[in-house]
Design a protein around this motif. Structure first.
Motif, PDB file in Angstrom:
ATOM      1  N   GLU A 206       0.827  -1.211   0.000  1.00  0.00           N
ATOM      2  CA  GLU A 206       0.000   0.000   0.000  1.00  0.00           C
ATOM      3  C   GLU A 206       0.856   1.253   0.000  1.00  0.00           C
ATOM      4  OE1 GLU A 206      -2.859  -0.073   3.140  1.00  0.00           O
ATOM      5  OE2 GLU A 206      -3.885  -1.863   2.371  1.00  0.00           O
ATOM      6  N   LEU A 207       2.016   1.221   0.669  1.00  0.00           N
ATOM      7  CA  LEU A 207       2.924   2.363   0.633  1.00  0.00           C
ATOM      8  C   LEU A 207       3.384   2.625  -0.797  1.00  0.00           C
ATOM      9  CD1 LEU A 207       5.281   1.910   3.744  1.00  0.00           C
ATOM     10  CD2 LEU A 207       3.389   3.512   3.476  1.00  0.00           C
ATOM     11  N   LEU A 208       3.696   1.553  -1.514  1.00  0.00           N
ATOM     12  CA  LEU A 208       4.181   1.693  -2.887  1.00  0.00           C
ATOM     13  C   LEU A 208       3.077   2.190  -3.812  1.00  0.00           C
ATOM     14  CD1 LEU A 208       6.310  -1.572  -2.985  1.00  0.00           C
ATOM     15  CD2 LEU A 208       7.185   0.766  -2.900  1.00  0.00           C
ATOM     16  N   ALA A 212       5.191   5.868  -2.489  1.00  0.00           N
ATOM     17  CA  ALA A 212       6.584   5.545  -2.178  1.00  0.00           C
ATOM     18  C   ALA A 212       7.227   4.841  -3.373  1.00  0.00           C
ATOM     19  CB  ALA A 212       6.663   4.658  -0.940  1.00  0.00           C
ATOM     20  N   THR A 213       8.495   5.130  -3.620  1.00  0.00           N
ATOM     21  CA  THR A 213       9.203   4.474  -4.725  1.00  0.00           C
ATOM     22  C   THR A 213      10.017   3.275  -4.257  1.00  0.00           C
ATOM     23  OG1 THR A 213      11.044   6.016  -4.459  1.00  0.00           O
ATOM     24  CG2 THR A 213       9.335   6.605  -6.053  1.00  0.00           C
ATOM     25  N   ALA A 214      10.354   3.246  -2.954  1.00  0.00           N
ATOM     26  CA  ALA A 214      11.125   2.117  -2.424  1.00  0.00           C
ATOM     27  C   ALA A 214      10.893   1.985  -0.932  1.00  0.00           C
ATOM     28  CB  ALA A 214      12.619   2.303  -2.701  1.00  0.00           C
ATOM     29  N   VAL A 215      10.785   0.746  -0.479  1.00  0.00           N
ATOM     30  CA  VAL A 215      10.746   0.429   0.946  1.00  0.00           C
ATOM     31  C   VAL A 215      11.837  -0.611   1.172  1.00  0.00           C
ATOM     32  CG1 VAL A 215       9.411  -0.488   2.871  1.00  0.00           C
ATOM     33  CG2 VAL A 215       8.271   0.864   1.090  1.00  0.00           C
ATOM     34  N   VAL A 216      12.746  -0.325   2.109  1.00  0.00           N
ATOM     35  CA  VAL A 216      13.874  -1.221   2.356  1.00  0.00           C
ATOM     36  C   VAL A 216      13.767  -1.767   3.772  1.00  0.00           C
ATOM     37  CG1 VAL A 216      16.365  -1.509   2.245  1.00  0.00           C
ATOM     38  CG2 VAL A 216      15.268   0.260   0.856  1.00  0.00           C
ATOM     39  N   VAL A 217      13.778  -3.088   3.893  1.00  0.00           N
ATOM     40  CA  VAL A 217      13.732  -3.753   5.195  1.00  0.00           C
ATOM     41  C   VAL A 217      15.107  -4.359   5.457  1.00  0.00           C
ATOM     42  CG1 VAL A 217      12.611  -5.491   6.634  1.00  0.00           C
ATOM     43  CG2 VAL A 217      11.289  -4.289   4.872  1.00  0.00           C
ATOM     44  N   THR A 218      15.824  -3.829   6.447  1.00  0.00           N
ATOM     45  CA  THR A 218      17.140  -4.363   6.771  1.00  0.00           C
ATOM     46  C   THR A 218      16.994  -5.552   7.717  1.00  0.00           C
ATOM     47  OG1 THR A 218      17.389  -2.765   8.581  1.00  0.00           O
ATOM     48  CG2 THR A 218      18.270  -2.152   6.415  1.00  0.00           C
ATOM     49  N   LYS A 219      17.859  -6.554   7.507  1.00  0.00           N
ATOM     50  CA  LYS A 219      17.757  -7.799   8.271  1.00  0.00           C
ATOM     51  C   LYS A 219      19.109  -8.218   8.830  1.00  0.00           C
ATOM     52  CE  LYS A 219      13.706  -9.487   5.743  1.00  0.00           C
ATOM     53  NZ  LYS A 219      12.825  -9.640   6.902  1.00  0.00           N
ATOM     54  N   ASP A 220      19.851  -7.261   9.356  1.00  0.00           N
ATOM     55  CA  ASP A 220      21.148  -7.509   9.991  1.00  0.00           C
ATOM     56  C   ASP A 220      22.068  -8.283   9.049  1.00  0.00           C
ATOM     57  OD1 ASP A 220      20.297  -6.179  12.313  1.00  0.00           O
ATOM     58  OD2 ASP A 220      19.394  -7.997  13.110  1.00  0.00           O
ATOM     59  N   ASP A 230       8.283  -2.811  -8.892  1.00  0.00           N
ATOM     60  CA  ASP A 230       8.659  -3.912  -9.777  1.00  0.00           C
ATOM     61  C   ASP A 230       8.711  -5.244  -9.055  1.00  0.00           C
ATOM     62  OD1 ASP A 230       8.943  -2.208 -11.992  1.00  0.00           O
ATOM     63  OD2 ASP A 230      11.004  -1.711 -11.423  1.00  0.00           O
ATOM     64  N   GLY A 231       8.561  -5.239  -7.728  1.00  0.00           N
ATOM     65  CA  GLY A 231       8.604  -6.477  -6.961  1.00  0.00           C
ATOM     66  C   GLY A 231       9.532  -6.367  -5.766  1.00  0.00           C
ATOM     67  N   VAL A 232       9.906  -7.535  -5.230  1.00  0.00           N
ATOM     68  CA  VAL A 232      10.747  -7.608  -4.031  1.00  0.00           C
ATOM     69  C   VAL A 232      12.039  -8.331  -4.387  1.00  0.00           C
ATOM     70  CG1 VAL A 232      10.882  -8.317  -1.618  1.00  0.00           C
ATOM     71  CG2 VAL A 232       8.656  -7.756  -2.633  1.00  0.00           C
ATOM     72  N   VAL A 233      13.151  -7.747  -3.995  1.00  0.00           N
ATOM     73  CA  VAL A 233      14.460  -8.344  -4.237  1.00  0.00           C
ATOM     74  C   VAL A 233      15.155  -8.553  -2.899  1.00  0.00           C
ATOM     75  CG1 VAL A 233      16.722  -8.069  -5.330  1.00  0.00           C
ATOM     76  CG2 VAL A 233      14.659  -7.247  -6.502  1.00  0.00           C
ATOM     77  N   ALA A 304      33.159 -13.022  -2.651  1.00  0.00           N
ATOM     78  CA  ALA A 304      32.713 -13.741  -3.838  1.00  0.00           C
ATOM     79  C   ALA A 304      31.409 -13.128  -4.305  1.00  0.00           C
ATOM     80  CB  ALA A 304      32.536 -15.228  -3.523  1.00  0.00           C
ATOM     81  N   PRO A 305      31.175 -13.108  -5.609  1.00  0.00           N
ATOM     82  CA  PRO A 305      29.934 -12.498  -6.110  1.00  0.00           C
ATOM     83  C   PRO A 305      28.702 -13.074  -5.407  1.00  0.00           C
ATOM     84  CG  PRO A 305      31.385 -13.071  -7.918  1.00  0.00           C
ATOM     85  CD  PRO A 305      31.996 -13.675  -6.681  1.00  0.00           C
ATOM     86  N   THR A 306      27.840 -12.173  -4.948  1.00  0.00           N
ATOM     87  CA  THR A 306      26.594 -12.602  -4.327  1.00  0.00           C
ATOM     88  C   THR A 306      25.440 -12.274  -5.266  1.00  0.00           C
ATOM     89  OG1 THR A 306      26.412 -10.476  -3.201  1.00  0.00           O
ATOM     90  CG2 THR A 306      27.453 -12.274  -1.988  1.00  0.00           C
ATOM     91  N   THR A 307      24.399 -13.032  -5.177  1.00  0.00           N
ATOM     92  CA  THR A 307      23.283 -12.874  -6.109  1.00  0.00           C
ATOM     93  C   THR A 307      22.063 -12.354  -5.373  1.00  0.00           C
ATOM     94  OG1 THR A 307      24.099 -14.726  -7.430  1.00  0.00           O
ATOM     95  CG2 THR A 307      21.822 -14.030  -7.798  1.00  0.00           C
ATOM     96  N   SER A 308      21.547 -11.236  -5.850  1.00  0.00           N
ATOM     97  CA  SER A 308      20.292 -10.726  -5.331  1.00  0.00           C
ATOM     98  C   SER A 308      19.155 -11.525  -5.950  1.00  0.00           C
ATOM     99  CB  SER A 308      20.149  -9.241  -5.668  1.00  0.00           C
ATOM    100  OG  SER A 308      21.192  -8.504  -5.076  1.00  0.00           O
ATOM    101  N   THR A 309      18.164 -11.875  -5.139  1.00  0.00           N
ATOM    102  CA  THR A 309      17.109 -12.785  -5.574  1.00  0.00           C
ATOM    103  C   THR A 309      15.761 -12.100  -5.616  1.00  0.00           C
ATOM    104  OG1 THR A 309      18.311 -14.591  -4.500  1.00  0.00           O
ATOM    105  CG2 THR A 309      16.032 -15.017  -5.142  1.00  0.00           C
ATOM    106  N   THR A 310      15.097 -12.198  -6.748  1.00  0.00           N
ATOM    107  CA  THR A 310      13.735 -11.679  -6.847  1.00  0.00           C
ATOM    108  C   THR A 310      12.787 -12.617  -6.142  1.00  0.00           C
ATOM    109  OG1 THR A 310      14.245 -10.647  -8.971  1.00  0.00           O
ATOM    110  CG2 THR A 310      11.919 -10.948  -8.428  1.00  0.00           C
ATOM    111  N   MET A 311      11.929 -12.050  -5.289  1.00  0.00           N
ATOM    112  CA  MET A 311      11.032 -12.878  -4.476  1.00  0.00           C
ATOM    113  C   MET A 311       9.626 -12.856  -5.056  1.00  0.00           C
ATOM    114  SD  MET A 311      12.430 -11.547  -0.772  1.00  0.00           S
ATOM    115  CE  MET A 311      11.429 -12.693   0.163  1.00  0.00           C
TER     116      MET A 311
END
Length: 311
Positions: A206-208, A212-220, A230-233, A304-311
């Motif tokens: 609903e924020l988006l 809002a253009t982006a919501v970022v949830v940090t997870k330590d 566009d979705g969740v990454v 090492a290269p890490t991969t961001s994942t679309t959820m």
């Protein structure tokens, strides 16, 4: 020409205590006092943003006493513009108590009792010309300009092109009914904040939809989740030895906005912010995240290269 950004909120002297365990009700515990550090969530974020070489202003509501002058002088040493600070002698000195036990910490923030933050037309113009206005719902709630309340002030600033970036941190339930979050362009929250936000009826989708253009949830150590239209990454974190997590969220916020400002896309900005926060937790102090783009990029490339994942 790079536009300035304004950080609107708190600055404080952080008093650190190392405790063998976190005290419970009726408990007594002997703690080790560490040297006080300069702190305050918004001031920390502002200092980190300025250290990247970005033009940065800090606006807070403070008394004009000796501690305030010390805090503001330190911000100016970091390159911050403090011309628009609001002086109010009814505001008490700003302190923050940080308890550290192992890799965890508890932050105790005494309230300053601010119910009205009156900005002048000159201050409004400075805010309106900013690229980002970084604040919290608690600090935005008392905003006033004459007859205009916080809602009208924020919308007027957005209409002038300023982007409102808000750090919900753990999310204070008393802010839920204000509706001010609806005026935000970018929202940051940690995992606890996301849970509390949802428990009080908040919805990231609903924020988006609402603007809002982006919501970022940090997870330590797990990294973060980036929510856009566009979705969740899922952006993975980087494994590091943790010394002090105080200020890691402030480092993430400033580093994400900095990366956006220099033209990186939101996923790349989240990867950069993860790396900056990982660097910060290896040092003591809420402003340990003050670093450079080159250092963060080098640190990011060392993994090492890490991969961001679309959820």
């Amino acid at each position: 020409m790079t536009r300035h950004s304004v950080f609107l909120g708190d600055v404080a002297q952080d008093e650190y205590y190392v405790t063998p365990h976190f005290p419970q009700a009726n408990d007594k515990v002997i703690v080790q006092a560490l040297e006080p550090e300069f702190g305050g969530s918004i001031a920390n974020a502002a200092s980190i943003y300025a250290h990247y070489g970005m033009p940065t202003s800090f606006i807070g509501q403070l008394n004009s006493g000796a501690l305030t002058q010390k805090l503001l002088a330190q911000l100016r040493e970091h390159g911050l513009d403090t011309r628009f600070v609001i002086f109010d002698e009814t505001v008490p000195d700003s302190h923050c108590i940080v308890l550290i036990s192992g890799e965890q910490h508890i932050v105790i923030i005494p309230t300053l009792g601010i119910t009205r933050t009156e900005i002048t037309p000159e201050t409004f113009e400075h805010l309106a010309e900013a690229e980002f206005i970084v604040t919290t719902l608690t600090d935005a709630k008392p905003l006033r300009m004459g007859e205009l309340g916080a809602h009208e002030v924020l919308e007027a600033l957005r209409a002038r092109g300023a982007k409102i970036a808000v750090d919900l941190d753990v999310y204070n339930e008393e802010n839920h009914g204000t509706g001010l979050i609806e005026h935000c362009d970018i929202v940051f929250m940690n995992a606890m904040g996301e849970a509390r936000f949802a428990a009080t009826g908040g919805s990231i989708p609903e924020l988006l939809v609402g603007g809002a253009t982006a919501v970022v949830v940090t997870k330590d150590s797990e990294g973060c989740e980036l929510h856009t239209r566009d979705g969740v990454v899922a952006v993975p974190g980087l494994p590091v030895d943790v010394v002090d997590v105080t200020g890691a969220g402030d480092t993430f916020t400033s580093s994400f906005l900095y990366a956006l400002s220099i033209g990186r896309d939101p996923v790349a900005a989240a990867e950069f912010a993860n790396a900056a926060a990982a660097l910060a937790v290896g040092k003591i102090g809420a402003r340990a995240g003050m670093t450079t783009r080159e250092d963060v990029d080098d640190f990011l490339r060392s993994f090492a290269p890490t991969t961001s994942t679309t959820m």
